[in-house]
Design a protein around this motif. Structure first.
Motif, PDB file in Angstrom:
ATOM      1  N   SER A  84     -15.212 -20.943  19.705  1.00 23.53           N
ATOM      2  CA  SER A  84     -14.742 -19.896  18.804  1.00 23.53           C
ATOM      3  C   SER A  84     -14.675 -20.473  17.403  1.00 23.53           C
ATOM      4  O   SER A  84     -14.751 -21.696  17.203  1.00 23.53           O
ATOM      5  CB  SER A  84     -13.358 -19.414  19.228  1.00 23.53           C
ATOM      6  N   ALA A  85     -14.504 -19.618  16.408  1.00 18.70           N
ATOM      7  CA  ALA A  85     -14.378 -20.097  15.029  1.00 18.70           C
ATOM      8  C   ALA A  85     -13.152 -20.977  14.886  1.00 18.70           C
ATOM      9  O   ALA A  85     -13.170 -21.986  14.176  1.00 18.70           O
ATOM     10  CB  ALA A  85     -14.307 -18.905  14.078  1.00 18.70           C
TER      11      ALA A  85
ATOM     12  N   ARG B 238     -10.343 -21.584   9.524  1.00 19.87           N
ATOM     13  CA  ARG B 238     -11.048 -20.709  10.459  1.00 19.87           C
ATOM     14  C   ARG B 238     -12.044 -19.826   9.710  1.00 19.87           C
ATOM     15  O   ARG B 238     -13.166 -19.591  10.177  1.00 19.87           O
ATOM     16  CB  ARG B 238     -10.047 -19.840  11.221  1.00 19.87           C
TER      17      ARG B 238
ATOM     18  N   ARG C 267     -16.044 -19.808  10.382  1.00 20.37           N
ATOM     19  CA  ARG C 267     -16.721 -18.586  10.815  1.00 20.37           C
ATOM     20  C   ARG C 267     -17.884 -18.237   9.888  1.00 20.37           C
ATOM     21  O   ARG C 267     -18.917 -17.738  10.347  1.00 20.37           O
ATOM     22  CB  ARG C 267     -15.738 -17.425  10.875  1.00 20.37           C
TER      23      ARG C 267
ATOM     24  N   GLU D  57     -21.481 -17.651  11.475  1.00 19.09           N
ATOM     25  CA  GLU D  57     -22.170 -16.367  11.323  1.00 19.09           C
ATOM     26  C   GLU D  57     -23.511 -16.548  10.612  1.00 19.09           C
ATOM     27  O   GLU D  57     -24.487 -15.859  10.914  1.00 19.09           O
ATOM     28  CB  GLU D  57     -21.289 -15.375  10.549  1.00 19.09           C
TER      29      GLU D  57
END
Length: 222
Positions: A174-175, A186, A190, A194
């Motif tokens: 996960s981020a 975070r 992300r 992305e």
């Protein structure tokens, strides 16, 4: 680990090239040959994934040897490393199906860039999966969307750290998990994840559970 056979008539040059390869994560030098005849024997014996091939050899042209190597090891990939600059030579090498053509002299970083491109673009096509994504093909032909600019505030150095983290982890993150391991926020993690997802190098998986939106998790496309 990608197994590399180095073919060069100059003993010292071959030694230098071997040192460059060993400094690139994910690659291992399994052998060195100084003639075409020796290269054929070593290729059959060692079954390398990649050959760094010089054009000027004492007993055969590297261009002719290229086809013979393919007959011995059909799945072999070849990266030409040579001082030969003649356009006809380069064309013949390209038509022979090489993965890259690097002219001497060059730096460690020059070779590292080609090896990393091979690792990220060509090797996934040799995996066990039966179908390829357009992003896989784009990377091979150098039209990947990686050339688009990074988001504002992002750096190439951090992007490489994120890429290495995902490759080394071997599973989805996960981020938040990526941020913890990288020591970033975070939001920052992300943005990089992305970016890599949009570029086709990272696959997004949704994890459902609990209340609210599903968690976005990122895994490197191997």
């Amino acid at each position: 680990m990608i197994k590399v056979l180095i073919v060069d008539d100059d003993f010292m040059v071959a030694k230098v090239h071997a040192g460059f390869v060993r400094q690139t994560p994910g690659f291992a030098v399994v052998g060195v040959a100084h003639t075409g005849a020796q290269a054929l024997v070593e290729a059959q014996r060692l079954q390398p994934d990649l050959v760094l091939l010089d054009i000027h050899l004492p007993d055969i042209s590297g261009l002719d040897l290229l086809q013979q190597l393919r007959e011995e090891v059909p799945e072999l990939d070849v990266l030409v490393i040579s001082a030969a600059r003649e356009v006809d030579t380069v064309r013949r090498a390209l038509r022979g199906g090489i993965v890259h053509y690097l002219m001497k002299p060059f730096s460690n970083e020059d070779l590292r860039e080609r090896l990393e491109h091979y690792q990220q673009a060509y090797r996934p096509l040799a995996s066990s999966k039966s179908t390829a994504e357009q992003a896989d093909v784009n990377r091979v032909f150098g039209v990947s969307r990686t050339e688009r600019p990074l988001p504002k505030g992002c750096s190439v150095e951090t992007l490489r750290l994120v890429e290495q983290l995902l490759r080394d982890t071997g599973t989805d993150l996960s981020a938040s998990e990526a941020a913890d391991r990288l020591g970033t926020s975070r939001v920052s993690a992300r943005r990089y994840l992305e970016y890599l997802s949009d570029d086709g190098r990272v696959k997004v998986q949704l994890r459902y559970g609990g209340v609210g939106r599903p968690e976005r998790r990122y895994v490197w496309r191997s």
